[in-house]
Design a protein around this motif. Sequence first.
Motif, mmCIF file in Angstrom:
data_model
loop_
_atom_site.group_PDB
_atom_site.id
_atom_site.type_symbol
_atom_site.label_atom_id
_atom_site.label_comp_id
_atom_site.label_asym_id
_atom_site.label_seq_id
_atom_site.Cartn_x
_atom_site.Cartn_y
_atom_site.Cartn_z
ATOM 1 N N TRP A 27 72.178 97.343 61.549
ATOM 2 C CA TRP A 27 72.031 96.929 60.169
ATOM 3 C C TRP A 27 70.584 96.532 59.886
ATOM 4 O O TRP A 27 69.925 95.889 60.727
ATOM 5 C CB TRP A 27 72.936 95.730 59.884
ATOM 6 C CG TRP A 27 74.379 96.079 59.899
ATOM 7 C CD1 TRP A 27 75.211 96.059 60.985
ATOM 8 C CD2 TRP A 27 75.172 96.527 58.811
ATOM 9 N NE1 TRP A 27 76.463 96.462 60.621
ATOM 10 C CE2 TRP A 27 76.483 96.749 59.292
ATOM 11 C CE3 TRP A 27 74.923 96.747 57.452
ATOM 12 C CZ2 TRP A 27 77.522 97.196 58.473
ATOM 13 C CZ3 TRP A 27 75.958 97.171 56.645
ATOM 14 C CH2 TRP A 27 77.230 97.389 57.147
ATOM 15 N N GLY B 127 73.503 104.125 55.337
ATOM 16 C CA GLY B 127 74.617 103.938 54.431
ATOM 17 C C GLY B 127 74.103 103.647 53.031
ATOM 18 O O GLY B 127 72.896 103.580 52.792
ATOM 19 N N LEU C 158 78.114 107.379 56.774
ATOM 20 C CA LEU C 158 78.226 105.985 57.171
ATOM 21 C C LEU C 158 78.950 105.255 56.050
ATOM 22 O O LEU C 158 78.444 105.186 54.927
ATOM 23 C CB LEU C 158 76.848 105.364 57.397
ATOM 24 C CG LEU C 158 75.971 106.024 58.461
ATOM 25 C CD1 LEU C 158 74.603 105.356 58.525
ATOM 26 C CD2 LEU C 158 76.635 105.976 59.818
ATOM 27 N N SER D 11 81.278 95.866 58.170
ATOM 28 C CA SER D 11 81.715 96.957 59.039
ATOM 29 C C SER D 11 81.031 98.247 58.602
ATOM 30 O O SER D 11 80.737 98.426 57.417
ATOM 31 C CB SER D 11 83.233 97.142 58.955
ATOM 32 O OG SER D 11 83.915 95.984 59.346
ATOM 33 N N CYS D 12 80.798 99.109 59.562
ATOM 34 C CA CYS D 12 80.214 100.416 59.261
ATOM 35 C C CYS D 12 80.840 101.436 60.178
ATOM 36 O O CYS D 12 80.698 101.335 61.405
ATOM 37 C CB CYS D 12 78.708 100.387 59.433
ATOM 38 S SG CYS D 12 77.917 102.001 59.199
ATOM 39 N N THR E 145 82.359 102.684 65.208
ATOM 40 C CA THR E 145 82.239 101.658 64.174
ATOM 41 C C THR E 145 81.513 100.447 64.743
ATOM 42 O O THR E 145 81.725 100.082 65.906
ATOM 43 C CB THR E 145 83.636 101.236 63.672
ATOM 44 O OG1 THR E 145 84.281 102.376 63.104
ATOM 45 C CG2 THR E 145 83.539 100.141 62.624
ATOM 46 N N THR F 176 75.310 97.426 51.016
ATOM 47 C CA THR F 176 76.299 96.486 50.499
ATOM 48 C C THR F 176 75.604 95.149 50.254
ATOM 49 O O THR F 176 74.799 94.697 51.072
ATOM 50 C CB THR F 176 77.481 96.330 51.479
ATOM 51 O OG1 THR F 176 78.486 95.502 50.896
ATOM 52 C CG2 THR F 176 77.062 95.753 52.824
ATOM 53 N N TYR G 143 72.031 97.447 54.843
ATOM 54 C CA TYR G 143 72.193 98.888 55.032
ATOM 55 C C TYR G 143 72.585 99.185 56.481
ATOM 56 O O TYR G 143 71.906 98.740 57.415
ATOM 57 C CB TYR G 143 70.899 99.628 54.725
ATOM 58 C CG TYR G 143 70.477 99.552 53.286
ATOM 59 C CD1 TYR G 143 69.629 98.551 52.839
ATOM 60 C CD2 TYR G 143 70.929 100.493 52.355
ATOM 61 C CE1 TYR G 143 69.231 98.476 51.515
ATOM 62 C CE2 TYR G 143 70.538 100.427 51.030
ATOM 63 C CZ TYR G 143 69.695 99.415 50.618
ATOM 64 O OH TYR G 143 69.310 99.348 49.303
ATOM 65 N N CYS G 144 73.647 99.951 56.631
ATOM 66 C CA CYS G 144 74.020 100.435 57.947
ATOM 67 C C CYS G 144 73.078 101.570 58.350
ATOM 68 O O CYS G 144 72.669 102.377 57.510
ATOM 69 C CB CYS G 144 75.461 100.934 57.924
ATOM 70 S SG CYS G 144 76.044 101.560 59.519
ATOM 71 N N GLU H 159 80.358 101.810 54.733
ATOM 72 C CA GLU H 159 80.203 100.365 54.897
ATOM 73 C C GLU H 159 81.305 99.631 54.153
ATOM 74 O O GLU H 159 81.811 100.091 53.129
ATOM 75 C CB GLU H 159 78.841 99.927 54.348
ATOM 76 C CG GLU H 159 77.666 100.613 55.006
ATOM 77 C CD GLU H 159 76.413 100.576 54.164
ATOM 78 O OE1 GLU H 159 75.319 100.742 54.721
ATOM 79 O OE2 GLU H 159 76.547 100.384 52.940
#
Length: 111
Positions: A33, A102, A4, A21-22, A74, A105, A91-92, A6
Amino acid sequence: QVQLVESGGGLVQAGGSLRLSCAASGSIGTMGWYRQAPGKQRELVATITSGGITNYADSVKGRFTLSRDNAENTVYLQMNSLKPEDTAVYYCNLRNYRWYWGQGTQVTVSS
């Protein structure tokens, strides 16, 4: 191997907007998310199924929009009217019979 990737995030003033975006590779499933603020548990932000059914936390309804491009595997989280309490690591997530995360971010909203 599931990955994943991000992108997005950063620093924005209250009332501003950001887009996360992921991109997923290696698996398919419901994506979304979650976020975790310092000293708090990770919490749901929004999820979307492969069929496009969305689920939002009450705290972000009407401000955040989650969309999905199945061809690219995505998801996009458009965050508007951001508040300082939205500050967290985002977090994705992808889930099918397993959960994948992920790397996270940072989103920081200044007052």
